[in-house]
Scaffold this active site. Structure first.
Site, PDB file in Angstrom:
ATOM      1  N   LYS A 128     -35.791 -18.668 -50.121  1.00 25.69           N
ATOM      2  CA  LYS A 128     -36.907 -19.392 -49.564  1.00 25.69           C
ATOM      3  C   LYS A 128     -36.793 -19.540 -48.043  1.00 25.69           C
ATOM      4  O   LYS A 128     -37.788 -19.749 -47.367  1.00 25.69           O
ATOM      5  CB  LYS A 128     -36.968 -20.805 -50.179  1.00 25.69           C
ATOM      6  CG  LYS A 128     -37.108 -20.836 -51.653  1.00 25.69           C
ATOM      7  CD  LYS A 128     -36.992 -22.312 -52.127  1.00 25.69           C
ATOM      8  CE  LYS A 128     -36.847 -22.337 -53.633  1.00 25.69           C
ATOM      9  NZ  LYS A 128     -36.501 -23.699 -54.092  1.00 25.69           N
TER      10      LYS A 128
ATOM     11  N   GLU B   5     -34.962 -12.637 -41.481  1.00 23.87           N
ATOM     12  CA  GLU B   5     -34.094 -13.632 -42.110  1.00 23.87           C
ATOM     13  C   GLU B   5     -33.948 -14.862 -41.233  1.00 23.87           C
ATOM     14  O   GLU B   5     -33.995 -14.769 -40.003  1.00 23.87           O
ATOM     15  CB  GLU B   5     -32.706 -13.023 -42.355  1.00 23.87           C
ATOM     16  CG  GLU B   5     -32.380 -12.773 -43.817  1.00 23.87           C
ATOM     17  CD  GLU B   5     -32.110 -14.051 -44.621  1.00 23.87           C
ATOM     18  OE1 GLU B   5     -32.935 -14.979 -44.610  1.00 23.87           O
ATOM     19  OE2 GLU B   5     -31.061 -14.096 -45.275  1.00 23.87           O
TER      20      GLU B   5
ATOM     21  N   ARG C 159     -36.465 -28.386 -45.195  1.00 25.75           N
ATOM     22  CA  ARG C 159     -37.065 -27.108 -44.781  1.00 25.75           C
ATOM     23  C   ARG C 159     -38.264 -27.344 -43.866  1.00 25.75           C
ATOM     24  O   ARG C 159     -38.618 -26.489 -43.057  1.00 25.75           O
ATOM     25  CB  ARG C 159     -37.541 -26.317 -46.008  1.00 25.75           C
ATOM     26  CG  ARG C 159     -36.418 -25.829 -46.916  1.00 25.75           C
ATOM     27  CD  ARG C 159     -36.976 -24.826 -47.935  1.00 25.75           C
ATOM     28  NE  ARG C 159     -36.084 -24.606 -49.057  1.00 25.75           N
ATOM     29  CZ  ARG C 159     -35.062 -23.743 -49.064  1.00 25.75           C
ATOM     30  NH1 ARG C 159     -34.796 -23.023 -47.988  1.00 25.75           N
ATOM     31  NH2 ARG C 159     -34.307 -23.595 -50.134  1.00 25.75           N
TER      32      ARG C 159
ATOM     33  N   ASP D 198     -24.851 -15.538 -41.414  1.00 28.22           N
ATOM     34  CA  ASP D 198     -23.617 -16.320 -41.351  1.00 28.22           C
ATOM     35  C   ASP D 198     -22.463 -15.351 -41.621  1.00 28.22           C
ATOM     36  O   ASP D 198     -21.993 -14.682 -40.696  1.00 28.22           O
ATOM     37  CB  ASP D 198     -23.743 -17.441 -42.393  1.00 28.22           C
ATOM     38  CG  ASP D 198     -22.594 -18.427 -42.373  1.00 28.22           C
ATOM     39  OD1 ASP D 198     -21.849 -18.441 -41.385  1.00 28.22           O
ATOM     40  OD2 ASP D 198     -22.450 -19.198 -43.343  1.00 28.22           O
TER      41      ASP D 198
ATOM     42  N   LYS E 167     -24.837 -16.941 -36.562  1.00 33.04           N
ATOM     43  CA  LYS E 167     -23.597 -17.734 -36.497  1.00 33.04           C
ATOM     44  C   LYS E 167     -22.442 -16.748 -36.531  1.00 33.04           C
ATOM     45  O   LYS E 167     -21.890 -16.465 -37.596  1.00 33.04           O
ATOM     46  CB  LYS E 167     -23.508 -18.596 -37.755  1.00 33.04           C
ATOM     47  CG  LYS E 167     -23.879 -20.039 -37.595  1.00 33.04           C
ATOM     48  CD  LYS E 167     -23.279 -20.852 -38.725  1.00 33.04           C
ATOM     49  CE  LYS E 167     -24.323 -21.403 -39.648  1.00 33.04           C
ATOM     50  NZ  LYS E 167     -23.772 -22.234 -40.724  1.00 33.04           N
TER      51      LYS E 167
ATOM     52  N   PHE F 240     -23.376 -26.443 -39.823  1.00 38.43           N
ATOM     53  CA  PHE F 240     -24.386 -26.305 -40.865  1.00 38.43           C
ATOM     54  C   PHE F 240     -25.694 -26.897 -40.352  1.00 38.43           C
ATOM     55  O   PHE F 240     -25.744 -28.051 -39.940  1.00 38.43           O
ATOM     56  CB  PHE F 240     -23.959 -26.983 -42.168  1.00 38.43           C
ATOM     57  CG  PHE F 240     -24.875 -26.602 -43.298  1.00 38.43           C
ATOM     58  CD1 PHE F 240     -24.696 -25.406 -43.969  1.00 38.43           C
ATOM     59  CD2 PHE F 240     -25.954 -27.407 -43.634  1.00 38.43           C
ATOM     60  CE1 PHE F 240     -25.574 -25.019 -44.977  1.00 38.43           C
ATOM     61  CE2 PHE F 240     -26.832 -27.031 -44.639  1.00 38.43           C
ATOM     62  CZ  PHE F 240     -26.635 -25.838 -45.303  1.00 38.43           C
ATOM     63  N   VAL F 241     -26.752 -26.094 -40.352  1.00 37.81           N
ATOM     64  CA  VAL F 241     -28.013 -26.529 -39.765  1.00 37.81           C
ATOM     65  C   VAL F 241     -29.137 -26.528 -40.805  1.00 37.81           C
ATOM     66  O   VAL F 241     -29.086 -25.798 -41.802  1.00 37.81           O
ATOM     67  CB  VAL F 241     -28.420 -25.637 -38.565  1.00 37.81           C
ATOM     68  CG1 VAL F 241     -27.448 -25.801 -37.409  1.00 37.81           C
ATOM     69  CG2 VAL F 241     -28.531 -24.165 -38.970  1.00 37.81           C
TER      70      VAL F 241
HETATM   71  P1  IMP Z   1     -24.532 -15.134 -45.370  1.00 36.66           P
HETATM   72  O1  IMP Z   1     -24.663 -14.279 -46.589  1.00 36.66           O
HETATM   73  O2  IMP Z   1     -23.206 -15.856 -45.326  1.00 36.66           O
HETATM   74  O3  IMP Z   1     -24.830 -14.423 -44.069  1.00 36.66           O
HETATM   75  O4  IMP Z   1     -25.497 -16.370 -45.525  1.00 36.66           O
HETATM   76  C1  IMP Z   1     -26.810 -16.247 -45.486  1.00 36.66           C
HETATM   77  C2  IMP Z   1     -27.470 -17.371 -46.228  1.00 36.66           C
HETATM   78  O5  IMP Z   1     -26.648 -18.560 -46.355  1.00 36.66           O
HETATM   79  C3  IMP Z   1     -28.683 -17.791 -45.464  1.00 36.66           C
HETATM   80  O6  IMP Z   1     -29.805 -17.013 -45.791  1.00 36.66           O
HETATM   81  C4  IMP Z   1     -28.818 -19.242 -45.869  1.00 36.66           C
HETATM   82  O7  IMP Z   1     -29.517 -19.327 -47.089  1.00 36.66           O
HETATM   83  C5  IMP Z   1     -27.405 -19.712 -46.092  1.00 36.66           C
HETATM   84  N1  IMP Z   1     -26.882 -20.397 -44.896  1.00 36.66           N
HETATM   85  C6  IMP Z   1     -25.891 -19.988 -44.084  1.00 36.66           C
HETATM   86  N2  IMP Z   1     -25.660 -20.876 -43.093  1.00 36.66           N
HETATM   87  C7  IMP Z   1     -26.568 -21.857 -43.273  1.00 36.66           C
HETATM   88  C8  IMP Z   1     -26.856 -23.086 -42.554  1.00 36.66           C
HETATM   89  O8  IMP Z   1     -26.245 -23.435 -41.528  1.00 36.66           O
HETATM   90  N3  IMP Z   1     -27.861 -23.850 -43.049  1.00 36.66           N
HETATM   91  C9  IMP Z   1     -28.583 -23.507 -44.166  1.00 36.66           C
HETATM   92  N4  IMP Z   1     -28.347 -22.386 -44.861  1.00 36.66           N
HETATM   93  C10 IMP Z   1     -27.343 -21.569 -44.420  1.00 36.66           C
HETATM   94 MG    MG Z   2     -31.574 -17.728 -46.848  1.00 36.60          MG
END
Ligand code: IMP
Ligand code: MG
Length: 190
Positions: free
Chosen positions: A49, A105, A171, A109, A137, A158-159
Protein backbone atom coordinates in the site's frame (compact mmCIF):
# COMPACT_ATOMS: atom_id res chain seq x y z
CA UNK A 1 10.38 20.33 15.29
CA UNK A 2 8.07 21.16 12.40
CA UNK A 3 4.32 20.92 12.53
CA UNK A 4 2.08 17.89 12.71
CA UNK A 5 -1.54 17.44 11.77
CA UNK A 6 -3.75 18.01 14.79
CA UNK A 7 -4.75 14.41 15.38
CA UNK A 8 -1.19 13.12 15.16
CA UNK A 9 0.68 16.02 16.75
CA UNK A 10 1.25 14.17 20.03
CA UNK A 11 2.55 11.06 18.24
CA UNK A 12 5.08 12.79 15.99
CA UNK A 13 8.60 13.04 17.37
CA UNK A 14 10.09 14.94 14.46
CA UNK A 15 8.98 16.04 11.02
CA UNK A 16 11.88 14.99 8.79
CA UNK A 17 10.45 16.19 5.46
CA UNK A 18 7.66 18.78 5.44
CA UNK A 19 4.83 18.67 2.94
CA UNK A 20 6.14 21.58 0.85
CA UNK A 21 9.51 19.88 0.39
CA UNK A 22 7.85 16.61 -0.62
CA UNK A 23 5.66 18.28 -3.22
CA UNK A 24 8.56 20.33 -4.63
CA UNK A 25 10.65 17.15 -4.95
CA UNK A 26 7.79 15.24 -6.60
CA UNK A 27 7.34 18.06 -9.15
CA UNK A 28 11.07 17.95 -9.84
CA UNK A 29 11.07 14.15 -10.31
CA UNK A 30 8.00 14.42 -12.55
CA UNK A 31 9.81 16.93 -14.74
CA UNK A 32 12.83 14.65 -15.16
CA UNK A 33 10.67 11.61 -15.88
CA UNK A 34 8.61 13.53 -18.45
CA UNK A 35 11.76 14.62 -20.28
CA UNK A 36 13.45 11.21 -20.12
CA UNK A 37 10.42 9.23 -21.34
CA UNK A 38 9.04 11.68 -23.93
CA UNK A 39 7.64 9.77 -26.92
CA UNK A 40 7.83 6.44 -25.08
CA UNK A 41 5.18 4.04 -23.75
CA UNK A 42 5.66 4.62 -20.03
CA UNK A 43 4.02 2.50 -17.33
CA UNK A 44 4.29 3.60 -13.70
CA UNK A 45 4.01 0.64 -11.37
CA UNK A 46 3.46 1.19 -7.71
CA UNK A 47 3.53 -1.20 -4.81
CA UNK A 48 0.58 -1.16 -2.46
CA UNK A 49 0.00 0.00 0.00
CA UNK A 50 2.88 2.33 0.82
CA UNK A 51 3.40 3.65 -2.71
CA UNK A 52 -0.09 4.97 -3.36
CA UNK A 53 0.36 8.54 -2.11
CA UNK A 54 3.66 9.05 -3.93
CA UNK A 55 2.21 7.55 -7.11
CA UNK A 56 -0.86 9.79 -6.96
CA UNK A 57 1.25 12.93 -6.74
CA UNK A 58 4.00 11.75 -9.09
CA UNK A 59 1.68 10.75 -11.93
CA UNK A 60 0.13 14.23 -11.81
CA UNK A 61 3.60 15.76 -12.01
CA UNK A 62 4.27 13.81 -15.23
CA UNK A 63 3.30 15.77 -18.33
CA UNK A 64 3.49 12.98 -20.94
CA UNK A 65 0.97 10.18 -21.58
CA UNK A 66 1.40 7.46 -18.98
CA UNK A 67 -0.28 4.26 -17.77
CA UNK A 68 -0.54 3.37 -14.12
CA UNK A 69 -0.66 -0.14 -12.73
CA UNK A 70 -0.54 -1.53 -9.21
CA UNK A 71 0.93 -4.54 -7.47
CA UNK A 72 0.43 -5.64 -3.92
CA UNK A 73 3.09 -7.62 -2.14
CA UNK A 74 3.52 -8.70 1.43
CA UNK A 75 6.86 -8.99 3.11
CA UNK A 76 6.92 -11.59 5.81
CA UNK A 77 8.34 -10.42 9.08
CA UNK A 78 7.05 -8.92 12.30
CA UNK A 79 5.55 -5.44 12.20
CA UNK A 80 7.67 -2.92 10.46
CA UNK A 81 10.72 -4.64 8.99
CA UNK A 82 10.85 -6.75 5.88
CA UNK A 83 12.83 -9.97 5.77
CA UNK A 84 13.05 -10.16 2.00
CA UNK A 85 10.54 -12.96 1.62
CA UNK A 86 7.95 -11.42 -0.64
CA UNK A 87 4.61 -12.81 -1.75
CA UNK A 88 2.56 -11.28 -4.59
CA UNK A 89 -0.97 -10.58 -3.37
CA UNK A 90 -2.08 -8.74 -6.49
CA UNK A 91 -0.28 -8.89 -9.82
CA UNK A 92 -0.28 -6.28 -12.60
CA UNK A 93 -3.43 -5.91 -14.71
CA UNK A 94 -1.53 -4.99 -17.87
CA UNK A 95 1.24 -6.66 -19.81
CA UNK A 96 4.57 -4.84 -19.68
CA UNK A 97 6.32 -6.64 -22.51
CA UNK A 98 8.07 -4.10 -24.75
CA UNK A 99 7.05 -1.17 -22.56
CA UNK A 100 9.06 1.29 -20.48
CA UNK A 101 8.47 0.37 -16.85
CA UNK A 102 9.21 2.61 -13.91
CA UNK A 103 8.64 1.14 -10.45
CA UNK A 104 7.45 3.85 -8.07
CA UNK A 105 8.26 2.93 -4.45
CA UNK A 106 7.87 4.81 -1.22
CA UNK A 107 11.12 3.71 0.39
CA UNK A 108 14.14 1.51 -0.18
CA UNK A 109 15.64 0.11 2.98
CA UNK A 110 17.42 -3.26 2.69
CA UNK A 111 16.55 -3.38 -1.04
CA UNK A 112 15.20 -6.91 -0.72
CA UNK A 113 11.64 -6.04 -1.78
CA UNK A 114 12.73 -4.15 -4.89
CA UNK A 115 15.29 -6.76 -5.86
CA UNK A 116 12.57 -9.41 -5.68
CA UNK A 117 10.31 -7.26 -7.86
CA UNK A 118 13.02 -6.69 -10.45
CA UNK A 119 13.58 -10.44 -10.65
CA UNK A 120 9.83 -10.97 -11.03
CA UNK A 121 9.27 -8.29 -13.69
CA UNK A 122 12.43 -8.64 -15.79
CA UNK A 123 11.38 -12.00 -17.34
CA UNK A 124 8.27 -10.28 -18.72
CA UNK A 125 10.66 -8.50 -21.11
CA UNK A 126 9.90 -4.81 -20.62
CA UNK A 127 11.79 -2.43 -22.96
CA UNK A 128 13.30 -0.92 -19.81
CA UNK A 129 12.85 -1.46 -16.09
CA UNK A 130 13.89 1.30 -13.71
CA UNK A 131 13.29 2.35 -10.13
CA UNK A 132 12.01 5.63 -8.71
CA UNK A 133 12.04 5.87 -4.91
CA UNK A 134 10.92 8.74 -2.76
CA UNK A 135 13.07 7.82 0.23
CA UNK A 136 16.42 6.04 0.34
CA UNK A 137 17.77 4.65 3.62
CA UNK A 138 21.23 3.54 2.45
CA UNK A 139 22.45 2.56 5.94
CA UNK A 140 20.66 -0.79 5.93
CA UNK A 141 21.10 -1.77 2.29
CA UNK A 142 21.73 -5.49 1.76
CA UNK A 143 21.18 -5.64 -2.02
CA UNK A 144 22.77 -2.96 -4.19
CA UNK A 145 20.28 -1.77 -6.80
CA UNK A 146 20.48 0.93 -9.48
CA UNK A 147 18.10 3.74 -8.54
CA UNK A 148 17.23 5.91 -11.52
CA UNK A 149 15.24 8.54 -9.59
CA UNK A 150 15.61 9.27 -5.89
CA UNK A 151 13.73 11.82 -3.81
CA UNK A 152 15.55 12.04 -0.49
CA UNK A 153 18.27 10.17 1.32
CA UNK A 154 17.27 9.74 4.96
CA UNK A 155 19.05 8.41 8.06
CA UNK A 156 18.31 4.97 9.50
CA UNK A 157 15.15 5.99 11.38
CA UNK A 158 11.70 4.44 11.12
CA UNK A 159 9.47 6.97 9.37
CA UNK A 160 5.75 7.31 8.68
CA UNK A 161 3.51 9.53 6.58
CA UNK A 162 2.94 10.19 2.88
CA UNK A 163 1.85 6.56 2.40
CA UNK A 164 4.22 4.96 4.93
CA UNK A 165 2.68 3.32 7.96
CA UNK A 166 3.34 1.92 11.35
CA UNK A 167 0.85 -0.89 11.98
CA UNK A 168 -1.35 0.54 9.19
CA UNK A 169 -1.55 4.02 10.77
CA UNK A 170 -0.23 7.42 9.74
CA UNK A 171 -0.32 6.83 5.97
CA UNK A 172 -2.45 9.98 5.66
CA UNK A 173 0.06 12.33 7.26
CA UNK A 174 1.07 14.76 4.48
CA UNK A 175 4.71 14.85 5.66
CA UNK A 176 7.44 12.34 6.60
CA UNK A 177 7.97 12.02 10.34
CA UNK A 178 9.33 9.85 13.12
CA UNK A 179 7.09 8.66 15.95
CA UNK A 180 7.47 9.05 19.69
CA UNK A 181 8.24 5.92 21.68
CA UNK A 182 4.90 6.46 23.49
CA UNK A 183 2.98 6.28 20.21
CA UNK A 184 4.86 3.15 19.16
CA UNK A 185 4.24 1.49 22.53
CA UNK A 186 0.54 2.38 22.39
CA UNK A 187 0.10 0.89 18.90
CA UNK A 188 2.03 -2.21 19.95
CA UNK A 189 -0.49 -2.74 22.76
CA UNK A 190 -3.58 -2.30 20.53
P1 IMP B 1 13.20 -3.27 1.99
O1 IMP B 1 12.75 -4.54 1.34
O2 IMP B 1 13.97 -3.53 3.26
O3 IMP B 1 13.94 -2.32 1.07
O4 IMP B 1 11.93 -2.55 2.59
C1 IMP B 1 11.00 -2.01 1.83
C2 IMP B 1 9.69 -1.94 2.55
O5 IMP B 1 9.82 -1.96 4.00
C3 IMP B 1 9.04 -0.64 2.22
O6 IMP B 1 8.29 -0.72 1.03
C4 IMP B 1 8.19 -0.40 3.45
O7 IMP B 1 6.97 -1.08 3.32
C5 IMP B 1 8.97 -1.01 4.58
N1 IMP B 1 9.77 0.01 5.28
C6 IMP B 1 11.11 0.12 5.33
N2 IMP B 1 11.50 1.17 6.09
C7 IMP B 1 10.35 1.76 6.50
C8 IMP B 1 10.08 2.92 7.33
O8 IMP B 1 10.97 3.64 7.81
N3 IMP B 1 8.77 3.21 7.54
C9 IMP B 1 7.74 2.46 7.02
N4 IMP B 1 7.95 1.38 6.26
C10 IMP B 1 9.25 1.03 6.01
MG1 MG C 1 6.12 -0.59 0.89
Amino acid sequence: MGRAEGWAAADVAEVLIPEEALLAKVRDLGGHISADYAGKDLVLISILKGGFVFLADLCRAVSIPVSVDLMAVSSYGPGSRSLGVVRILKDLDETITGREVLIVEDIIDTGLTLSYLLRNLQPRMPASLKICVLLDKPARRIVDLPIAYRGFEIPDRFVVGYGLDYRQRYRNLPFIATLTQDAIDRLNRE
